[in-house]
Design a protein around this motif. Structure first.
Motif, mmCIF file in Angstrom:
data_model
loop_
_atom_site.group_PDB
_atom_site.id
_atom_site.type_symbol
_atom_site.label_atom_id
_atom_site.label_comp_id
_atom_site.label_asym_id
_atom_site.label_seq_id
_atom_site.Cartn_x
_atom_site.Cartn_y
_atom_site.Cartn_z
ATOM 1 N N UNK A 1 0.850 -1.201 0.000
ATOM 2 C CA UNK A 1 0.000 0.000 0.000
ATOM 3 C C UNK A 1 0.879 1.240 0.000
ATOM 4 N N UNK A 2 0.542 2.202 -0.886
ATOM 5 C CA UNK A 2 1.272 3.463 -0.918
ATOM 6 C C UNK A 2 0.526 4.469 -0.051
ATOM 7 N N UNK A 3 1.269 5.111 0.862
ATOM 8 C CA UNK A 3 0.696 6.072 1.784
ATOM 9 C C UNK A 3 1.101 7.489 1.399
ATOM 10 N N UNK A 4 0.109 8.354 1.303
ATOM 11 C CA UNK A 4 0.294 9.758 0.975
ATOM 12 C C UNK A 4 0.768 10.485 2.225
ATOM 13 N N UNK A 5 1.850 11.232 2.102
ATOM 14 C CA UNK A 5 2.414 11.913 3.274
ATOM 15 C C UNK A 5 1.508 13.020 3.808
ATOM 16 N N UNK A 6 0.671 13.590 2.950
ATOM 17 C CA UNK A 6 -0.222 14.674 3.393
ATOM 18 C C UNK A 6 -1.387 14.151 4.220
ATOM 19 N N UNK A 7 -1.845 12.943 3.926
ATOM 20 C CA UNK A 7 -3.006 12.408 4.641
ATOM 21 C C UNK A 7 -2.658 11.286 5.619
ATOM 22 N N UNK A 8 -1.483 10.720 5.471
ATOM 23 C CA UNK A 8 -1.059 9.604 6.326
ATOM 24 C C UNK A 8 0.332 9.872 6.896
ATOM 25 N N UNK A 9 0.541 11.076 7.371
ATOM 26 C CA UNK A 9 1.844 11.481 7.869
ATOM 27 C C UNK A 9 2.371 10.616 8.991
ATOM 28 N N UNK A 10 1.488 10.159 9.838
ATOM 29 C CA UNK A 10 1.885 9.303 10.958
ATOM 30 C C UNK A 10 2.489 7.998 10.445
ATOM 31 N N UNK A 11 1.844 7.404 9.457
ATOM 32 C CA UNK A 11 2.314 6.133 8.898
ATOM 33 C C UNK A 11 3.628 6.332 8.138
ATOM 34 N N UNK A 12 3.686 7.380 7.316
ATOM 35 C CA UNK A 12 4.910 7.669 6.560
ATOM 36 C C UNK A 12 6.068 7.941 7.527
ATOM 37 N N UNK A 13 5.791 8.697 8.570
ATOM 38 C CA UNK A 13 6.813 8.969 9.577
ATOM 39 C C UNK A 13 7.315 7.707 10.240
ATOM 40 N N UNK A 14 6.420 6.781 10.530
ATOM 41 C CA UNK A 14 6.826 5.509 11.138
ATOM 42 C C UNK A 14 7.708 4.718 10.180
ATOM 43 N N UNK A 15 7.378 4.751 8.886
ATOM 44 C CA UNK A 15 8.193 4.052 7.894
ATOM 45 C C UNK A 15 9.608 4.639 7.847
#
Length: 137
Positions: free
Chosen positions: A35-49
């Motif tokens: 799954x590709x996560x958008x940094x603008x809407x899923x910043x928490x997930x992207x940050x964890x990655x």
């Protein structure tokens, strides 16, 4: 060379830079789910990655098996947005601390952050009233 775990604030500045790029915010694909996560809407997930990759680098460098803490998307203490210089510098710091991860130079994170750094450089030039040129004769 030594490396360390960067702060959640450092990664938050990177996520903000990713979210503010071009026409579509830069995102990252989860290697496990695809799954590709958008940094603008899923910043928490992207940050964890990003944090997970930083931990992998430090573990590789020092032969450890530490697990990443739960990332917390944060703001600066004064509540102001991150500056272009802060975001650019945080990316450079992060990459230095994360480059020990095997394959980092070929990773999606490295590619995305190169794009984001270019975007920030263009914004810095615009603030200076300069234009990027495509070659000189």
């Amino acid at each position: 060379m030594s490396c360390y775990i960067v702060s959640d604030l450092t990664i938050s500045a990177i996520v903000a830079a990713m979210a503010g790029t071009g026409f579509e915010p830069a995102g990252l694909k989860d290697e496990k789910s695809g799954i590709k996560y958008n940094s603008a809407t899923c910043g928490q997930i992207v940050g964890q990655m990003l944090l997970d990759a930083n931990y992998e680098s430090v573990n590789e460098r020092y032969g450890e098996q530490a697990h990443a803490h739960d990332f917390k998307l944060t703001q600066k203490a004064d509540g102001r947005p991150f500056t272009l210089g802060e975001m650019y510098g945080c990316i450079k710091c992060y990459e230095y601390q994360t480059c020990e991860k095997p394959g980092y130079e070929l990773s999606e994170i490295h590619d995305v952050l190169a794009y984001v750094k270019d975007d920030l450089a263009e914004k810095m030039l615009a603030r200076l009233g300069e234009e990027s040129v495509w070659g000189l004769e």
